[in-house]
Design an enzyme around this catalytic site. Sequence first.
Site, mmCIF file in Angstrom:
data_model
loop_
_atom_site.group_PDB
_atom_site.id
_atom_site.type_symbol
_atom_site.label_atom_id
_atom_site.label_comp_id
_atom_site.label_asym_id
_atom_site.label_seq_id
_atom_site.Cartn_x
_atom_site.Cartn_y
_atom_site.Cartn_z
ATOM 1 N N GLU A 29 1.008 -1.180 0.104
ATOM 2 C CA GLU A 29 0.295 0.113 0.197
ATOM 3 C C GLU A 29 0.940 1.267 0.141
ATOM 4 O O GLU A 29 1.557 1.214 1.257
ATOM 5 C CB GLU A 29 -0.332 0.160 1.130
ATOM 6 C CG GLU A 29 -1.820 -1.352 1.152
ATOM 7 C CD GLU A 29 -2.200 -1.448 2.711
ATOM 8 O OE1 GLU A 29 -2.106 -1.232 3.459
ATOM 9 O OE2 GLU A 29 -2.818 -2.342 2.427
ATOM 10 N N ALA A 59 -5.614 -4.560 0.684
ATOM 11 C CA ALA A 59 -6.029 -5.764 1.239
ATOM 12 C C ALA A 59 -5.055 -6.664 1.812
ATOM 13 O O ALA A 59 -4.147 -7.122 1.102
ATOM 14 C CB ALA A 59 -7.037 -6.355 0.959
ATOM 15 N N GLU A 60 -4.696 -6.260 2.747
ATOM 16 C CA GLU A 60 -3.326 -7.414 3.425
ATOM 17 C C GLU A 60 -2.811 -9.098 2.971
ATOM 18 O O GLU A 60 -2.282 -9.402 3.238
ATOM 19 C CB GLU A 60 -2.861 -6.985 5.096
ATOM 20 C CG GLU A 60 -2.740 -5.823 5.247
ATOM 21 C CD GLU A 60 -4.074 -4.584 5.332
ATOM 22 O OE1 GLU A 60 -4.907 -5.347 5.025
ATOM 23 O OE2 GLU A 60 -3.853 -3.245 5.220
ATOM 24 N N GLN A 82 1.191 -1.607 6.505
ATOM 25 C CA GLN A 82 1.871 -0.292 6.167
ATOM 26 C C GLN A 82 1.808 -0.049 8.318
ATOM 27 O O GLN A 82 3.153 0.817 8.103
ATOM 28 C CB GLN A 82 0.627 0.745 6.252
ATOM 29 C CG GLN A 82 1.084 1.873 5.537
ATOM 30 C CD GLN A 82 0.256 2.118 5.009
ATOM 31 O OE1 GLN A 82 -0.769 2.633 5.226
ATOM 32 N NE2 GLN A 82 0.515 2.581 3.548
ATOM 33 N N PHE A 83 1.524 -0.306 8.462
ATOM 34 C CA PHE A 83 1.521 -0.920 9.776
ATOM 35 C C PHE A 83 1.797 -1.997 10.844
ATOM 36 O O PHE A 83 0.549 -2.898 10.071
ATOM 37 C CB PHE A 83 1.175 0.223 10.997
ATOM 38 C CG PHE A 83 1.427 1.633 10.761
ATOM 39 C CD1 PHE A 83 2.010 2.202 11.267
ATOM 40 C CD2 PHE A 83 0.543 2.664 9.427
ATOM 41 C CE1 PHE A 83 2.664 3.851 11.177
ATOM 42 C CE2 PHE A 83 1.541 3.736 9.299
ATOM 43 C CZ PHE A 83 1.793 4.988 9.929
ATOM 44 N N ASP A 84 2.104 -2.520 12.337
ATOM 45 C CA ASP A 84 2.375 -3.730 12.975
ATOM 46 C C ASP A 84 1.117 -4.431 12.319
ATOM 47 O O ASP A 84 0.526 -5.310 12.135
ATOM 48 C CB ASP A 84 2.719 -3.463 14.325
ATOM 49 C CG ASP A 84 2.325 -2.173 14.733
ATOM 50 O OD1 ASP A 84 1.172 -1.671 14.496
ATOM 51 O OD2 ASP A 84 3.375 -0.890 14.591
ATOM 52 N N PHE A 86 -1.500 -4.255 11.250
ATOM 53 C CA PHE A 86 -2.639 -4.099 9.271
ATOM 54 C C PHE A 86 -1.613 -4.884 9.139
ATOM 55 O O PHE A 86 -2.091 -5.742 8.078
ATOM 56 C CB PHE A 86 -1.958 -2.878 8.955
ATOM 57 C CG PHE A 86 -3.139 -1.380 9.912
ATOM 58 C CD1 PHE A 86 -3.895 -1.884 10.102
ATOM 59 C CD2 PHE A 86 -2.225 -0.473 9.227
ATOM 60 C CE1 PHE A 86 -4.032 -0.502 10.718
ATOM 61 C CE2 PHE A 86 -2.981 0.843 10.306
ATOM 62 C CZ PHE A 86 -4.115 0.355 10.969
ATOM 63 N N TYR A 88 -1.718 -7.785 10.552
ATOM 64 C CA TYR A 88 -3.496 -9.040 11.103
ATOM 65 C C TYR A 88 -4.135 -9.667 10.164
ATOM 66 O O TYR A 88 -4.530 -10.624 9.942
ATOM 67 C CB TYR A 88 -4.183 -8.641 12.770
ATOM 68 C CG TYR A 88 -3.150 -7.876 13.533
ATOM 69 C CD1 TYR A 88 -2.156 -8.638 13.317
ATOM 70 C CD2 TYR A 88 -3.604 -7.057 14.549
ATOM 71 C CE1 TYR A 88 -0.974 -7.873 14.774
ATOM 72 C CE2 TYR A 88 -2.377 -6.620 15.510
ATOM 73 C CZ TYR A 88 -1.431 -6.905 15.874
ATOM 74 O OH TYR A 88 -0.860 -6.577 16.754
ATOM 75 N N PRO A 89 -4.533 -9.140 9.342
ATOM 76 C CA PRO A 89 -5.383 -9.108 8.824
ATOM 77 C C PRO A 89 -5.206 -10.238 7.485
ATOM 78 O O PRO A 89 -5.850 -10.961 6.638
ATOM 79 C CB PRO A 89 -5.771 -7.750 7.229
ATOM 80 C CG PRO A 89 -5.615 -7.241 8.238
ATOM 81 C CD PRO A 89 -4.643 -6.404 9.050
ATOM 82 N N HIS A 129 -1.720 1.371 15.501
ATOM 83 C CA HIS A 129 0.112 1.743 14.798
ATOM 84 C C HIS A 129 1.522 1.549 14.960
ATOM 85 O O HIS A 129 2.846 1.746 15.245
ATOM 86 C CB HIS A 129 -0.392 3.443 14.357
ATOM 87 C CG HIS A 129 -0.886 3.797 13.298
ATOM 88 N ND1 HIS A 129 -2.684 3.612 13.154
ATOM 89 C CD2 HIS A 129 -1.136 4.278 11.846
ATOM 90 C CE1 HIS A 129 -2.789 4.018 12.540
ATOM 91 N NE2 HIS A 129 -2.292 4.157 11.400
HETATM 92 C C1 LIG Z 1 -6.541 -2.509 7.657
HETATM 93 C C2 LIG Z 1 -5.831 -1.184 7.861
HETATM 94 N N1 LIG Z 1 -4.246 -1.207 6.629
HETATM 95 C C3 LIG Z 1 -3.814 -0.247 6.096
HETATM 96 C C4 LIG Z 1 -4.692 0.774 7.463
HETATM 97 C C5 LIG Z 1 -3.761 1.702 7.214
HETATM 98 N N2 LIG Z 1 -4.478 3.153 6.131
HETATM 99 C C6 LIG Z 1 -4.488 4.630 7.002
HETATM 100 S S1 LIG Z 1 -5.716 5.611 5.792
HETATM 101 C C7 LIG Z 1 -5.449 4.486 4.479
HETATM 102 C C8 LIG Z 1 -6.163 4.623 2.951
HETATM 103 C C9 LIG Z 1 -7.676 4.396 3.530
HETATM 104 O O1 LIG Z 1 -8.140 4.934 1.950
HETATM 105 P P1 LIG Z 1 -9.936 4.564 2.295
HETATM 106 O O2 LIG Z 1 -10.469 3.898 2.387
HETATM 107 O O3 LIG Z 1 -10.214 5.357 0.764
HETATM 108 O O4 LIG Z 1 -10.036 6.372 3.180
HETATM 109 P P2 LIG Z 1 -10.053 7.973 3.035
HETATM 110 O O5 LIG Z 1 -8.745 7.987 3.725
HETATM 111 O O6 LIG Z 1 -9.566 8.191 1.761
HETATM 112 O O7 LIG Z 1 -11.120 8.203 3.584
HETATM 113 C C10 LIG Z 1 -4.504 3.500 4.420
HETATM 114 C C11 LIG Z 1 -3.878 2.459 3.898
HETATM 115 C C12 LIG Z 1 -5.302 0.848 8.024
HETATM 116 N N3 LIG Z 1 -5.598 1.896 9.102
HETATM 117 N N4 LIG Z 1 -5.868 -0.891 8.537
#
Ligand SMILES: Cc1ncc(C[n+]2csc(CCOP(=O)(O)OP(=O)(O)O)c2C)c(N)n1
Lengths: 334, 334, 397, 397
Positions: A29, A59-60, A82-84, A86, A88-89, A129
């Site tokens: 990501e 999608a991890e 991206q972070f610890d 995340f 888990y999925p 995070h």
């Molecule tokens: C399971 C998971 N994976 C990765 C992240 C890190 N992350 C936080 S926001 C984000 C982007 C999300 O995009 P979107 O769903 O389009 O929402 P928006 O931020 O645009 O409102 C990511 C990758 C997370 N919070 N949770």
Amino acid sequence: MATTTMAKALNAALADAMADDERVLVFGEDVGQLGGVFRITDGLQARFGDKRCFDTPLAESGIVGFAVGLAMTGLRPVVEMQFDAFGYPAFEQIASHVAKLRNRTRGALSVPIVIRVPYAGGIGGVEHHCDSSEAYYAHTPGLKVVTPATVDDAYSLLREAIEDPDPVVFMEPKKLYFSSAEAELPARTAPFGKAVVRRAGTDATLVAYGPAVPVALEAAEAAREEGWDLEVVDVRSIVPFDDATVTASVRRTGRCVVIQEAQGFAGVGAEIAARVQERCFHALHAPVLRVSGLDIPYPAPMLEHTHLPSVDRVLDTVARLQWDDQPDSRWVAA
Amino acid sequence: MATTTMAKALNAALADAMADDERVLVFGEDVGQLGGVFRITDGLQARFGDKRCFDTPLAESGIVGFAVGLAMTGLRPVVEMQFDAFGYPAFEQIASHVAKLRNRTRGALSVPIVIRVPYAGGIGGVEHHCDSSEAYYAHTPGLKVVTPATVDDAYSLLREAIEDPDPVVFMEPKKLYFSSAEAELPARTAPFGKAVVRRAGTDATLVAYGPAVPVALEAAEAAREEGWDLEVVDVRSIVPFDDATVTASVRRTGRCVVIQEAQGFAGVGAEIAARVQERCFHALHAPVLRVSGLDIPYPAPMLEHTHLPSVDRVLDTVARLQWDDQPDSRWVAA
Amino acid sequence: MTTTPQAVRRASPRSRRPADAPVATAAAPVADPSAGLLPATEPVRLLDPSGTPLPARDDYPEPPVAELRELYRRMVVGRRFDIQATALTKQGKLAVYPSSRGQEACQVGAVLALREGDWVFPTYRESMALTARGIDPVEVLTLLRGDWHCGYDPAAMRTAPQCTPLATQCVHAAGLAYGEAYQGRDTVALAFIGDGATSEGDFHEGLNFAAVFKAPVVFFVQNNKYAISVPLSRQTAAPSLAYKGVGYGVPSEQVDGNDPVAVLAVLTRAVQHARSGRGPFLIEAHTYRMEAHTNADDATRYRDGAEVDAWRDRDPVARLETYLRERGELDDAAVAAIAEQAEAYAADLRERMHDKPAVDPMSLFDHVYAEPTPQLVEQREQVRAELAADSDQEGAR
Amino acid sequence: MTTTPQAVRRASPRSRRPADAPVATAAAPVADPSAGLLPATEPVRLLDPSGTPLPARDDYPEPPVAELRELYRRMVVGRRFDIQATALTKQGKLAVYPSSRGQEACQVGAVLALREGDWVFPTYRESMALTARGIDPVEVLTLLRGDWHCGYDPAAMRTAPQCTPLATQCVHAAGLAYGEAYQGRDTVALAFIGDGATSEGDFHEGLNFAAVFKAPVVFFVQNNKYAISVPLSRQTAAPSLAYKGVGYGVPSEQVDGNDPVAVLAVLTRAVQHARSGRGPFLIEAHTYRMEAHTNADDATRYRDGAEVDAWRDRDPVARLETYLRERGELDDAAVAAIAEQAEAYAADLRERMHDKPAVDPMSLFDHVYAEPTPQLVEQREQVRAELAADSDQEGAR
Ligand SMILES: Cc1ncc(C[n+]2csc(CCOP(=O)(O)OP(=O)(O)O)c2C)c(N)n1
Ligand SMILES: Cc1ncc(C[n+]2csc(CCOP(=O)(O)OP(=O)(O)O)c2C)c(N)n1
Ligand SMILES: [Mg+2]
Ligand SMILES: [Mg+2]
């Protein structure tokens, strides 16, 4: 020698690995154009093209499972969670496939994937995070788990992880990303399976890894004031674990404190403490003690310093190593 | 007193909990009309209707997440992960939500969910059906983790789990499902947080839980021939852990072996060994040793007996407890 | 004499396709953005349940008759294998066996639509697909006999280990297919999945990755109406599982899964679609699991005999046999010859499954890592010592 | 004086709906099984980008003007809040802030369509939705200031903690909505989710559970075109995200997410649909994140200014203001009064955020379990001793 940060060293390791081996693909990501939220993949897409460094759907489990399929074709995927928390999925893909595929197929298939996990706290991050998730992976046979604490180890361990024939969960201590040091890259340090004595000492051994290593070193410095000369061992390679270096040190010093940032219960530090007392029992003048994060969910930024193993907490623990050969009063039965 | 099996006791606990408390809902994969692949939910749908015991879509993250939402409305979900490794898809929901919701909201929300996990092997199951996954949960603050080894504990701990205000991961040792014993149900045994001495002895303490308890008891019987009188402690409640009972026993006997079926590295046994030596150092005549599954993926049925902690392996380990007060030759430095 | 069905001989998979597998972009809304993505409302069917041909269709031309004969042959052998495997559970030679009786058309048809170099991602239920793929039946049963997890060499057979964690194979198939295309090979990956498993997150992620990376994957849902005891109505409220494709921009089709001719026709087109670089394809085959989930399951607890009986009349093997006989492509002699092949196949299997295999406990340490860790070396020595002590004891007796 | 927007006063949520929430069964194929499930090909729009009304629609009647005025008011306050929060990051009063500027119509419109007793499942981006819901803005920012994870009382505010693990809230919403219906209450749950997060398995499982259990959930996708840096084209190859509904048997609609009137109209109907027992509804709102992902992000790395500028012309606040002015429902004085309210709201927030809050480290042990375990009690005593030693040391200085 130039001064560089751990983040830059990791970036260099990825770039050099991609340059040396066409099979290496980097994805996850925001790793493409953005270069990762910590910039660890900065410039890779520009240099190697968007077929070798690319963003995936968010999608991890998909990312790790996709990497499994790619690895089956002979490619060498390096993916970022991206972070610890995340990661888990992806836990099912990691525990049931990545860790087991070689075993299930008697070696006919292998999954030389590197799963990079920026982990642990100390950076004022919001919830989810800052987890220290290394024990989940270390407890899963079939995975190698390594974590650098120095800039040149960051480079070298990551290069080795990518070259390794087995899947490696590569735990990157976020709070050390911007720590810097003199480093001549490309550096090659001790290989997987080797712990390193970061500071020699005679009175007790501090065993630490990842984000806890600088804490251990600082504590060792501070301990001089108290008259203790402490040795610090950086584990580096959690799986495989270097019993030889750790036990040699503890046999020399006769005392041991294990330090980890993760919550303590059933963590890697428990394993180290258990191993050390199994193997060094007669050399020990005191029980092996542990300093770890509290057994609580990672707290909000304003409270994280209370959670994290501090120099003071390490020194308090060293003080309990029964220097007077008297039992710890806390545990004396009433 | 009637003879009953652990499976029947668990079934009775669910039925009694549902009868006593309308808020209790039981759901998961195949738990409805089929009554579960192990028949633990047998008859619940017929007796309580398909609104209180029902099948869900086949998706474990969904099952646990759905339970989180239900719990927010005041209901008491009891869900089944069909087998240990099939809890992994739910790992994010468990680690990031179930474990943390109370903490995140300063107690405003709670998630009194019971997640039942039939776990461990010894039943000739195919891959992914025999994992010992308790350490993943025990290492996650906010979860309680319990595991019965006896028929009446199965009943009592499950009732207590359902009544508990916190989420409980309830680990059911599959190989004991059809073990039977005299039991007067409804039984109430020692509460969460209490370990129980299953066999008194004077020479060494065997600490075990779940599927390892019968192995420990059998080993203790066999050890009489060798002249050792062994005490056996059944942990029952991994989180919260009963330090008092375990340390009291080890202080009495001066020797300790921890037995678990799971792979050893960074498992619950490591935690127990680490705690015991921390707290009983001066009482110990030998290091705390561990017997566990090998650090390998759970093997195919024909090889599982080599993997599983056996009575012989326990006895070999007890033999290494330095009865002559000589160091273990394996660990004497070269 | 070998009784293993031959692998289909088609062109080799290595090929000329360029290495750039373009990434899809979401189209801006147009007149009918779902055009070409939604499945037909009715499953494709080329034979009626009695085996009578339905009017020919341009979109799904009937496969060449030689293929249909081969399909029949492998279905018969597959069914015989399945019966034999069930028998082996009763004799205690197999720990457990998930029968796929009733699903012969799906399992064999899917495999026949592939080239040898394509990859199959099977679940635990795909035993017949594996035998049809030419995998030694003893190796197919290794998992269920319990001497090791995967009995065959997946790389050599281009067949992933049978996958138990449901739906997880969908993302592997996407990754593999993309990786092959990336390296300039025109391999297609076919992922089998059950109706129940479509509820898992990995089904979603697998379809999505395949679609976004335009990976040549055929997702083949065998909707056999149950996930163990749970009927389809508990899995989805969708009009049919094939309707899931549009949400990923993936075209889809339904097929009568007990019509072997239709299955082969639909699969053939889907494989072509994937191989031609147009990305993944989703198929839902309507079929039925005639036996319980496994021999350990008791299906009478959750479905009644009448339902099962109704499906007996839609038997795929009889259907194809009738059709081929009607067309004059099969006669008593040919049927008897195939039945004999199938018997020989089963007899060979029975014989080779007779003895418990020798499994070496020391092999437990061989494939955890490429090289065992020091910890595993220690544990290996411990086990070696235990085994030595055991055999000393036995020797002493 | 309170500057918090009032919660909408509508009927109370407790109601007369029977406790049986029927479970859907998969329909047998009919003439057009996707009828009523597919979204219209174009997003619903009731105002053009300049604020001029488009022809009225029977299916989406314009909401009462009083609601539109309230919508405007809360959007203005929300935007001012958002600007203030961003400013607080620069002053080091907030660790991080994910702005939702540009998404005011979605965030406020969604909340306004709900009753007080309904539940909201927000993500980290929904700060404006939370302020619109009447949550104290200081409590909204607790998470981002870092004194605790969730600053408000979710039970009291019928608003789940802002959810960071992407898409996981979708299944919670399904469970909560089902649990409420099960207990005879006609609560609707609204789950916010971003475009990127629709790729996660939990989005799939959430929709599916809601559909199978006919749970009254509105899934509201704010497609703001990016997931941090990743554009929608990397998330899906579907015609639009709304097309995902049919795969679950869930009806769906697209809406112009920068048209506040359309958002409120579409959300209102979706909430009615859910409340009436017809199961979940999926909405995709096309909108745009005007700022970077958070203040820590650098959006210039992955999108160009021209793209952002083009969206400036579709500003939802200006659009509604123009429309209400044209209709004579808003004049300079009213606009100024609302702006003043918004200023007061921001000033109050600024002031109350001025001082670092006192957080008690001992509270770390209070809410891990209902009662701390013996292990936590030990750790608490250790921390207590450490703190005492620290303050002794400080005292000694
Ligand atoms: C399971 C998971 N994976 C990765 C992240 C890190 N992350 C936080 S926001 C984000 C982007 C999300 O995009 P979107 O769903 O389009 O929402 P928006 O931020 O645009 O409102 C990511 C990758 C997370 N919070 N949770
Ligand atoms: C992740 C996961 N959860 C649960 C199971 C247990 N399980 C094995 S088969 C099965 C039913 C699968 O049904 P379906 O997908 O329809 O395939 P079928 O067995 O009908 O071929 C279940 C629940 C599993 N193997 N993996
Ligand atoms: Mg099925
Ligand atoms: Mg977005």
